[in-house]
Design a protein around this motif. Structure first.
Motif, PDB file in Angstrom:
ATOM      1  N   LEU A  75       1.700   7.099  -6.671  1.00 25.19           N
ATOM      2  CA  LEU A  75       0.711   8.147  -6.929  1.00 25.19           C
ATOM      3  C   LEU A  75       1.300   9.525  -6.620  1.00 25.19           C
ATOM      4  CD1 LEU A  75      -2.242   8.416  -7.853  1.00 25.19           C
ATOM      5  CD2 LEU A  75      -2.926   8.361  -5.448  1.00 25.19           C
ATOM      6  N   ALA A  76       2.092   9.598  -5.544  1.00 25.25           N
ATOM      7  CA  ALA A  76       2.734  10.879  -5.206  1.00 25.25           C
ATOM      8  C   ALA A  76       3.735  11.282  -6.277  1.00 25.25           C
ATOM      9  CB  ALA A  76       3.422  10.761  -3.848  1.00 25.25           C
ATOM     10  N   ASP A  77       4.473  10.322  -6.831  1.00 17.70           N
ATOM     11  CA  ASP A  77       5.420  10.631  -7.917  1.00 17.70           C
ATOM     12  C   ASP A  77       4.675  11.133  -9.147  1.00 17.70           C
ATOM     13  OD1 ASP A  77       7.476   9.825  -6.284  1.00 17.70           O
ATOM     14  OD2 ASP A  77       7.615   7.804  -7.143  1.00 17.70           O
ATOM     15  N   ALA A  78       3.552  10.529  -9.437  1.00 17.73           N
ATOM     16  CA  ALA A  78       2.753  10.984 -10.581  1.00 17.73           C
ATOM     17  C   ALA A  78       2.248  12.400 -10.355  1.00 17.73           C
ATOM     18  CB  ALA A  78       1.582  10.029 -10.815  1.00 17.73           C
ATOM     19  N   TYR A 132       0.839  -1.204   0.000  1.00 19.30           N
ATOM     20  CA  TYR A 132       0.000   0.000   0.000  1.00 19.30           C
ATOM     21  C   TYR A 132       0.871   1.251   0.000  1.00 19.30           C
ATOM     22  CZ  TYR A 132      -4.107   2.862   1.170  1.00 19.30           C
ATOM     23  OH  TYR A 132      -5.116   3.781   1.156  1.00 19.30           O
ATOM     24  N   ALA A 133       1.953   1.228   0.796  1.00 20.31           N
ATOM     25  CA  ALA A 133       2.861   2.384   0.835  1.00 20.31           C
ATOM     26  C   ALA A 133       3.508   2.613  -0.536  1.00 20.31           C
ATOM     27  CB  ALA A 133       3.930   2.171   1.905  1.00 20.31           C
ATOM     28  N   ARG A 167      -5.444  13.465  -4.194  1.00 20.81           N
ATOM     29  CA  ARG A 167      -5.564  12.019  -4.031  1.00 20.81           C
ATOM     30  C   ARG A 167      -4.262  11.420  -3.514  1.00 20.81           C
ATOM     31  NH1 ARG A 167      -8.192  12.365  -8.966  1.00 20.81           N
ATOM     32  NH2 ARG A 167      -6.424  11.477 -10.091  1.00 20.81           N
ATOM     33  N   ALA A 168      -3.138  11.908  -4.024  1.00 18.63           N
ATOM     34  CA  ALA A 168      -1.840  11.395  -3.585  1.00 18.63           C
ATOM     35  C   ALA A 168      -1.620  11.683  -2.097  1.00 18.63           C
ATOM     36  CB  ALA A 168      -0.727  12.012  -4.422  1.00 18.63           C
TER      37      ALA A 168
END
Length: 610
Positions: free
Chosen positions: A200-203, A193-194, A216-217
């Motif tokens: 998602l944070a990188d995106a 999950y992490a 969302r990130a």
């Protein structure tokens, strides 16, 4: 001469010299005949040899009969010792029913087959291999309510920002527990999950203009960090939840080949009931255990899957086909529960789920055929109706009217049934039936906290904690323990409201000035006893735990003795309910930072709501 006993250092050589011989087992005589009363399809499923088997069993087609007969057949045919059979199901009730039926089929003393729920199986595995799992063999299993209470007690150890609003810091705890449960069901680890949250944070970092993606990130990073913190909290306090019983067992089997090999050797045949209700993690356990021999039988029906919100999925039945492409299959369609008119209507309704059904995906014919003999002809009736109402009360009134008309036409009240989704949903119908003077029996459980003997204990704790809680004091005063007249207590409460004071103040005034109170002399003595009991227990509450307070209260009031006499004469249900509540109070105390009255009372609403 005494038998030769090898020393520990001689054991490897001794094992090489003595060949491994499987002792011959007598052919067990099992009554009644296993196959005599089965249909051809049921017999085919029961007598399937080795290898994977999918049994698609519609409602009322005898799936429990098939799975229990198959267990007995495997034993009778000497394909497996009873201890080499593992049967897994979804609920304790289903496991108990299977165990009972197998007991009746197998001779006394021969049934040591492992028949349990997935959670009980996982719990056994974790406790037998606690060291490898990184747990204690005395780990406490928390219910959902206890999970929420534990998170409340450690709220500021959780890395929450969005999900800890200042106005209501505990608002999202129930939703967080649901999320964590689903993550375990779907076999998603803390690390996985992490990693997904970081991707998602990188995106989001690569697309700085996308504000929605950034939000969302940030949300998923917070949730993944909370999941990790929850896992650390559970391990540091030596606690597990229901999801852990499956997910940690799965991790144990994956990470410790020796444990996995032991379990594979222990069970030569694996059977899974209610397969449509299993989640992804449970299916992964089955695949691991059956990988060596493939002797796995699953029984299910996707049309009966009602636990999708808890992780159950049609994908498991389809996944069985993918895992075992050469698996045999049997479709049971002979229904022994309902009339054909009901079965046809149910089939027309369930087809609205197409194409997401096994029947549509695999080209099966699952239409059920009525085979039951009811002993009397089907009553004259029109088509099955779907009627809409503006309110739930309108619906309840119309149903009561229809049942009343049916009774007046000659039918018995017991010929009618009202099905509701949950216990609370029954209340409008029960009121409507009462208004129509129609006798009824409620067969659902009313819930522990709604039982009168438990409600009075809750009222005692609340009245003890808050002298201004007039509602709880009213319940306590008019309970069977003190037995004050509700009419008299209501008069005292009315006086208190006019003076803008509490019921406790009104009762104290009545005790001090009996000549100006609504109570008679005998009732005044009861009021004095009630107030004295509360004062005594308030003084004790600074030093005693809640469990000690409760026990002292019911024993000193004489109520415990009365419950004991009642249990001998009319049954132990009420005494058992009190004992269950005591156990819950004791368990909650172990979750709290301070096991005393104010801290437990703060959690009572959470327990009742959950």
């Amino acid at each position: 001469m005494p038998p030769v006993v090898p020393s520990p250092d001689q054991l490897p050589i001794f094992e090489e010299l003595v060949p491994t011989v499987r002792p011959r087992r007598p052919h067990l005589r099992i009554q009644p005949p296993l196959l005599a009363d089965l249909t051809a399809r049921q017999r085919k499923a029961v007598t399937h040899g080795d290898g994977p088997l999918l049994i698609v069993a519609g409602a009322g087609t005898g799936k429990t009969t098939v799975i229990t007969r198959r267990i007995a057949w495997l034993i009778a045919e000497k394909r497996a010792k009873p201890s080499e059979v593992l049967a897994l199901t979804f609920t304790d009730r289903a496991a108990f029913e299977m165990l009972e039926r197998v007991d009746r089929l197998v001779p006394y003393g021969h049934n040591d087959a492992q028949i349990s729920t997935f959670h009980a199986f996982g719990d056994r595995l974790l406790r037998e291999h606690a060291l490898e799992a990184g747990l204690s063999d005395r780990s406490t299993v928390l219910s959902r309510a206890e999970q929420i209470i534990l998170l409340r007690e450690h709220l500021f150890e959780l890395p929450l920002d969005r999900y800890r609003p200042l106005g209501d810091p505990t608002r999202f705890l129930s939703s967080l527990v649901t999320l964590i449960s689903r993550l375990r069901d779907e076999d998603i680890s803390v690390e996985a999950y992490a990693a997904a949250a970081r991707r998602l944070a990188d995106a989001a970092a690569a697309n700085p203009d996308d504000e929605g993606l950034a939000e969302r990130a940030a949300t998923q990073l917070e949730l993944s960090a909370t999941y990790a913190a929850y896992e650390r909290l559970m391990r540091s306090t030596d606690r597990i939840d229901f999801g852990d019983q499956v997910s940690l067992a799965l991790r144990l089997l994956r990470e410790h080949p020796v444990v996995l090999e032991e379990e594979r050797e222990r069970y030569r045949y694996i059977l899974v009931d209610e397969f449509q209700d299993t989640n992804h993690a449970q299916w992964e356990i089955v695949k691991l255990l059956a990988a060596a021999h493939g002797n796995v039988t699953v029984v299910g029906d996707d049309d009966q899957s009602i636990y999708r919100f808890r992780g159950a999925a049609l994908g498991n039945i389809l996944g069985f086909r993918q895992a075992y492409p050469k698996a045999a299959s049997v479709v049971l369609v002979d229904n022994y529960r309902s009339r054909q008119r009901i079965l046809d209507a149910a089939h027309r309704l369930i087809k609205h789920n197409d194409p997401d059904r096994l029947e549509a995906r695999e080209g099966l014919d699952k239409r059920l055929k009525a085979r039951a003999s009811f002993g009397r002809p089907e009553p004259e009736a029109g088509p099955i109706e779907l009627i809409g109402f503006t309110t739930g009360s309108d619906e309840a009134d119309v149903i009561a009217d229809r049942i009343g008309a049916s009774i007046r036409a000659g039918r018995r009240a017991g010929d009618h049934a009202i099905l509701v989704r949950g216990n609370r949903d029954a209340d409008p119908y029960l009121r409507a039936l009462n208004m129509a003077r129609i006798p009824w029996r409620f067969s659902g459980t009313a819930g522990l906290y709604r039982q009168p003997e438990v409600r009075v204990l809750i009222s005692f704790l609340r009245a003890l904690n808050d002298p201004e809680d007039s509602v709880s004091l009213y319940d306590l005063a008019t309970s069977e323990i003190f037995g004050l007249s509700p009419a008299d207590v209501t008069l005292a409460l009315g006086r208190a409201r006019r003076r803008r004071s509490s019921l406790a103040a009104a009762l104290r005034e009545a005790a001090e000035h009996p000549e100006d109170s609504p109570f008679g002399l005998r009732s005044i003595e009861v009021v004095q006893r009630l107030l004295g009991s509360l004062e005594t227990h308030r003084s004790m509450s600074t030093e005693r735990s809640c469990g000690e307070l409760l026990y002292h209260f019911i024993s000193s009031s004489g109520w415990l003795t009365r419950l004991g006499h009642e249990a001998r004469e009319t049954g132990e249900e009420r005494l058992a309910n009190v004992a269950r509540f005591f156990e819950i109070v004791r368990r909650q105390g172990s979750l709290l930072r301070d096991d005393r009255l104010p801290f437990l009372v703060a959690q009572l609403d959470t327990l009742i709501e959950t």
